[in-house]
Enzyme design. Structure first.
Site, short mmCIF file in Angstrom:
data_model
loop_
_atom_site.label_atom_id
_atom_site.label_comp_id
_atom_site.label_asym_id
_atom_site.label_seq_id
_atom_site.Cartn_x
_atom_site.Cartn_y
_atom_site.Cartn_z
N LYS A 203 10.95 -36.61 -37.08
CA LYS A 203 11.70 -35.51 -36.50
C LYS A 203 12.89 -35.24 -37.39
O LYS A 203 13.82 -36.03 -37.48
CB LYS A 203 12.16 -35.90 -35.10
CG LYS A 203 13.08 -34.89 -34.47
CD LYS A 203 13.32 -35.22 -33.01
CE LYS A 203 14.35 -34.28 -32.42
NZ LYS A 203 14.53 -34.50 -31.00
N LYS A 256 7.81 -32.77 -36.48
CA LYS A 256 8.46 -31.49 -36.19
C LYS A 256 9.67 -31.27 -37.06
O LYS A 256 10.25 -32.25 -37.50
CB LYS A 256 8.79 -31.39 -34.70
CG LYS A 256 10.06 -32.15 -34.28
CD LYS A 256 10.32 -31.96 -32.83
CE LYS A 256 11.78 -31.80 -32.56
NZ LYS A 256 12.13 -31.72 -31.18
#
Ligand code: PBG
Length: 332
Positions: A203, A256
């Site tokens: 992330k 992400k």
């Protein structure tokens, strides 16, 4: 093209593939199926009516009832997986609502699972930023730094309460060290060995989460660069994060933002035997949506293009705010 052909261009054969719609379909390798899309849903405690989120046109804050209506609509077009984010009535410095059996997430998870049973897969976000006044992903120590270990202990407690409410999976997104291990251990010790962990393994500290922070009403002091992944690091660093999560017991690894990190999705898919998910985050969605609303690009075409590239990179499933729009289009 092989090197022989490169060295002698005279011998290069012209392409004989016609591009009729049928031949294009015949040659397709990447497909988007609504079963592989996950719809994120924001649920706000005590909300009277569903409320639009200005920075995410077409996306709403929901109460449990309107969320259930949205889930019914999604099920009709083949989406059965939902990532839930809770916004408590009151934020504090400890994240009390996050571990409360009657907290916003716990009560919406149990209501949704009671209603739809195993026809739906419910994946609550396991993080504290939505619950804390300062908006960091963890509690702070006396020096106002995020306290990794104190936070991990709260995550473990939160995981158990979410599993007790009926969560199929929990999705730790706070990027604290050792979080997956502690969560797995707490779940197992409390009789929830069948609750899976979808870990936000890679992330990045990204500006693409801006609209999300409006959606969950987080007013962040500072940034998250001390615990999220640095965008300028090598891809090996991303692999290392994923490796730790695998070793600690993650069932699924997630990357992400998605379209900025297709290389990482692809590398993880090659390196791991676990499913790789990707999150097309709020900023990615809003860039596409607002640009389309202004008439500069076509929303549906751009969504298809980005989703195809994310699946082609190697993702098994994608979280996207456009899930319902695309599933409806696929089913039309
Ligand atoms: C943390 C969390 C965030 C997102 C998912 N989980 C925000 C952050 O780390 O700042 C972002 C998702 C999005 O932008 O759509 N609870």
């Amino acid at each position: 093209m092989n090197s022989k052909a490169e060295s002698n261009l005279d011998s290069v054969r012209p392409r004989r593939l016609r591009r009729t719609p049928a031949i294009r379909s015949l040659l397709s390798k990447t497909y988007i199926h609504s079963n592989n899309l996950i719809l994120p849903i924001f649920i706000k405690e005590g909300l009277k009516n569903k409320t639009p989120i200005p920075s995410m046109p077409g996306v709403f804050q929901h109460n449990t009832k309107s969320a259930e209506k949205l889930i019914e609509d999604a099920l009709e077009v083949g989406i059965f997986s939902f990532a839930l984010f809770g916004i408590p009535d009151k934020k504090d410095l400890e994240g009390k609502n996050a571990i409360d059996p009657n907290g916003v997430l716990q009560s919406s998870v149990s209501s949704i699972k009671d209603k739809f049973q195993d026809a739906v897969t419910v994946i609550p976000d396991l993080c504290l930023d939505e619950f804390l006044i300062h908006g960091h992903c963890g509690v702070l120590n006396s020096k106002n730094q995020v306290d990794n270990d104190a936070t991990v202990a709260i995550y473990a407690e939160m995981a158990v309460s979410l599993a007790e409410a009926g969560a199929d999976m929990v999705a730790p997104s706070g990027m604290m060290d050792g979080q997956v291990k502690a969560i797995r251990q707490a779940l197992d010790e409390n009789g929830h060995s069948d609750c899976s962990i979808l870990s936000y393994s890679v992330k990045f500290a990204s500006s693409a989460y801006g609209p999300f922070r409006d959606a969950v009403e987080v007013n962040l002091t500072g940034d998250r660069k001390t615990y999220q992944q640095d965008i300028q690091r090598s891809y090996q660093d991303a692999l290392w994060e994923a490796q730790l999560d695998e070793a600690e017991g993650a069932d699924i690894l997630m990357v992400k933002p998605a379209i900025f990190n297709l290389d990482i999705i692809n590398k993880l898919e090659a390196a791991f035997n676990l499913p790789i998910f990707a999150y097309q985050v709020s900023g990615e969605y809003s860039m596409i949506k607002t640009c389309a609303d202004a008439g500069y690009i076509n929303y549906t075409d751009t969504m298809y293009e980005t989703l195809n590239s994310i699946f082609r990179a190697g993702a098994t499933a994608v979280l996207t705010y456009g899930a319902l729009d695309i599933a409806r289009h696929l089913n039309a």
